[in-house]
Design an enzyme around this catalytic site. Structure first.
Site, PDB file in Angstrom:
ATOM      1  N   GLU A  22       0.758  -1.290  -0.101  1.00 43.83           N
ATOM      2  CA  GLU A  22       0.102   0.104  -0.007  1.00 43.83           C
ATOM      3  C   GLU A  22       0.662   1.202  -0.001  1.00 43.83           C
ATOM      4  O   GLU A  22       1.865   1.348   0.451  1.00 43.83           O
ATOM      5  CB  GLU A  22      -0.784   0.202   1.201  1.00 43.83           C
ATOM      6  CG  GLU A  22      -1.679  -1.086   1.114  1.00 43.83           C
ATOM      7  CD  GLU A  22      -3.201  -0.759   2.004  1.00 43.83           C
ATOM      8  OE1 GLU A  22      -3.420   0.324   2.575  1.00 43.83           O
ATOM      9  OE2 GLU A  22      -4.007  -1.640   2.065  1.00 43.83           O
ATOM     10  N   CYS A  45       3.209   8.604   0.983  1.00 46.49           N
ATOM     11  CA  CYS A  45       3.711   7.822   2.556  1.00 46.49           C
ATOM     12  C   CYS A  45       3.627   6.251   1.972  1.00 46.49           C
ATOM     13  O   CYS A  45       3.213   5.757   1.162  1.00 46.49           O
ATOM     14  CB  CYS A  45       2.231   7.569   3.332  1.00 46.49           C
ATOM     15  SG  CYS A  45       2.635   6.469   4.630  1.00 46.49           S
ATOM     16  N   CYS A  82       4.520  -6.212   7.928  1.00 48.93           N
ATOM     17  CA  CYS A  82       5.230  -5.616   8.972  1.00 48.93           C
ATOM     18  C   CYS A  82       5.678  -6.689  10.163  1.00 48.93           C
ATOM     19  O   CYS A  82       4.471  -7.265  10.738  1.00 48.93           O
ATOM     20  CB  CYS A  82       4.943  -4.218   9.627  1.00 48.93           C
ATOM     21  SG  CYS A  82       5.733  -3.481  10.699  1.00 48.93           S
ATOM     22  N   CYS A  98       2.333  -4.286  16.319  1.00 44.00           N
ATOM     23  CA  CYS A  98       1.567  -2.877  16.947  1.00 44.00           C
ATOM     24  C   CYS A  98       0.157  -3.578  17.315  1.00 44.00           C
ATOM     25  O   CYS A  98      -0.426  -3.604  16.296  1.00 44.00           O
ATOM     26  CB  CYS A  98       1.902  -1.773  16.472  1.00 44.00           C
ATOM     27  SG  CYS A  98       3.757  -1.085  16.408  1.00 44.00           S
ATOM     28  N   CYS A 129      -2.368  -1.503  14.885  1.00 41.52           N
ATOM     29  CA  CYS A 129      -1.959  -1.277  13.662  1.00 41.52           C
ATOM     30  C   CYS A 129      -2.501  -2.230  12.878  1.00 41.52           C
ATOM     31  O   CYS A 129      -2.120  -3.471  13.149  1.00 41.52           O
ATOM     32  CB  CYS A 129      -0.597  -1.134  13.543  1.00 41.52           C
ATOM     33  SG  CYS A 129       0.102  -0.619  11.672  1.00 41.52           S
ATOM     34  N   CYS A 174      -3.095   6.707   9.129  1.00 44.24           N
ATOM     35  CA  CYS A 174      -1.990   6.272   9.861  1.00 44.24           C
ATOM     36  C   CYS A 174      -2.432   4.635  10.651  1.00 44.24           C
ATOM     37  O   CYS A 174      -3.698   5.142  11.629  1.00 44.24           O
ATOM     38  CB  CYS A 174      -1.408   7.110  10.887  1.00 44.24           C
ATOM     39  SG  CYS A 174       0.199   6.643  12.029  1.00 44.24           S
TER      40      CYS A 174
END
Length: 372
Positions: A107, A138, A145, A149, A152, A364
């Site tokens: 993305e 971005c 990842c 987190c 997220c 975000c």
């Protein structure tokens, strides 16, 4: 599996980039390559122009090259992705799902800002495209990842691999071509942990600066914090902004929100950040996502201020952007302003960033390859 073992699996030798793919290569590298192909040196500068300024996707389309040679090198990849899916939020933010050569999808987000009446504003800028004054991209640095987190979306999907130099640069060119505007700012805040892919990130920064023409001071690299990597990053003495995702004022709370934080204690992280300031002379930005009733109380703000006292910092507060997997809530404006007030009382520089692209799941913490 422990946080340390998770990071050790990801923190393997970084991929090295050879030509081809050609995207991400400098004039010197492209010149050396064309000469290896038996072509005159000036073809390297021509190729550089066609890749970075004309956006060519196949060597067969470089019309200034001899027809016979174009046919011979037509299958050599330049390194461009394809747009798999595109969505536009009401504020004009565009989210792209880009399909890579191996089929993985990442993305990227294009964030336009317009000037009206002397003020910066989001939105489509009316009918005058010239009102677009700033275009931020971005970019992602990994497929998925490994940092996991809890708030997220990207971390919920796990980690697949690092992105290469050309795959990072391609994201910027894709947005630039779609908006038909020059990109002015790049933030390494998309999918992935940039400092677990340091070599490719550094190579992409160099190419974006020297080949695409974006100033280093217009770039921001965001990290959750990997032991020794901030110190190593500082040694390159770049002019980019370093943004550290802190999200908590103490170790216990930070581990609840970021499980891999067990491998890098908050005191050690902040010590490396202080070293970064000493080496580079540039302040550190601390990203802090505000979660209602979790880390947004006045006492959290006071504890955060105490930890950050004494070196060049800026706190960027980000009200939580919802994802489906967890039940965190965004604090109301009164709670946010109370947090800001405490930080200012302790002389901590602070701002609040309301993320763009919320309706398109492009804000975000919301990025995920949901159309994989």
């Amino acid at each position: 599996m422990s946080a340390t073992s998770v990071l050790s699996q990801i923190d393997s030798p970084i991929q090295t980039i050879a030509i081809p793919p050609l995207l991400g290569a400098s004039v010197a590298e492209l010149t050396a390559w064309v000469q290896q192909q038996g072509q005159p040196a000036y073809r390297g500068k021509q190729l550089h122009d066609w890749i970075y300024n004309k956006g060519v996707r196949s060597l067969a389309d470089v019309s200034v090259f001899p027809k016979q040679w174009r046919a011979e090198v037509a299958d050599i990849p330049i390194g461009r992705s394809t747009i798999h899916y595109r969505s536009v939020a009401p504020d004009g933010t565009v989210k792209y799902l880009l399909q890579l050569a191996d089929g993985f999808i990442i993305e990227t987000v294009g964030i336009p800002t317009y000037r009206r009446g002397g003020e910066w504003e989001s939105g489509r800028g009316g009918e005058n495209p010239k009102s677009l004054e700033r275009l931020t991209v971005c970019v992602s640095t990994q497929v998925g990842c490994p940092m996991a987190c809890d708030f997220c979306a990207t971390g919920k999907g796990g980690y697949k691999r690092n992105l290469t130099r050309h795959e990072i640069v391609d994201q910027v060119l894709t947005v630039q071509e779609d908006f038909q505007q020059r990109v002015s700012n790049v933030v390494f805040m998309g999918m992935g942990e940039p400092l677990l892919n340091t070599d490719n990130v550094l190579a992409a920064i160099k190419s974006l600066n020297q080949d695409v023409g974006i100033g280093q001071r217009c770039m921001t690299v965001s990290t959750v914090g990997i032991r020794d990597r901030i110190r190593q990053f500082a040694q390159h003495e770049l002019q980019v902004t370093l943004a550290v995702s802190l999200h908590a004022p103490n170790q216990a709370l930070r581990e609840k929100l970021i499980p891999t934080a067990r491998a890098f204690k908050i005191d050690d992280l902040l010590a490396e950040c202080r070293e970064y300031v000493e080496i580079t002379g540039r302040r550190v930005t601390f990203e802090y996502i505000l979660l209602a009733g979790v880390n947004d109380l006045p006492e959290h703000a006071a504890e955060l201020a105490k930890r950050l006292r004494g070196f060049q910092t800026h706190v960027n507060l980000i009200p939580y952007n919802p994802i489906s997997e967890v039940d965190y809530k965004r604090p109301n404006r009164d709670r946010i302003q109370a947090f800001v007030k405490v930080l200012k009382q302790h002389h901590i520089a602070v701002s609040v960033r309301y993320s763009r692209g919320l309706e398109a799941d492009a804000a975000c913490g919301q990025l995920r390859a949901s159309k994989q």
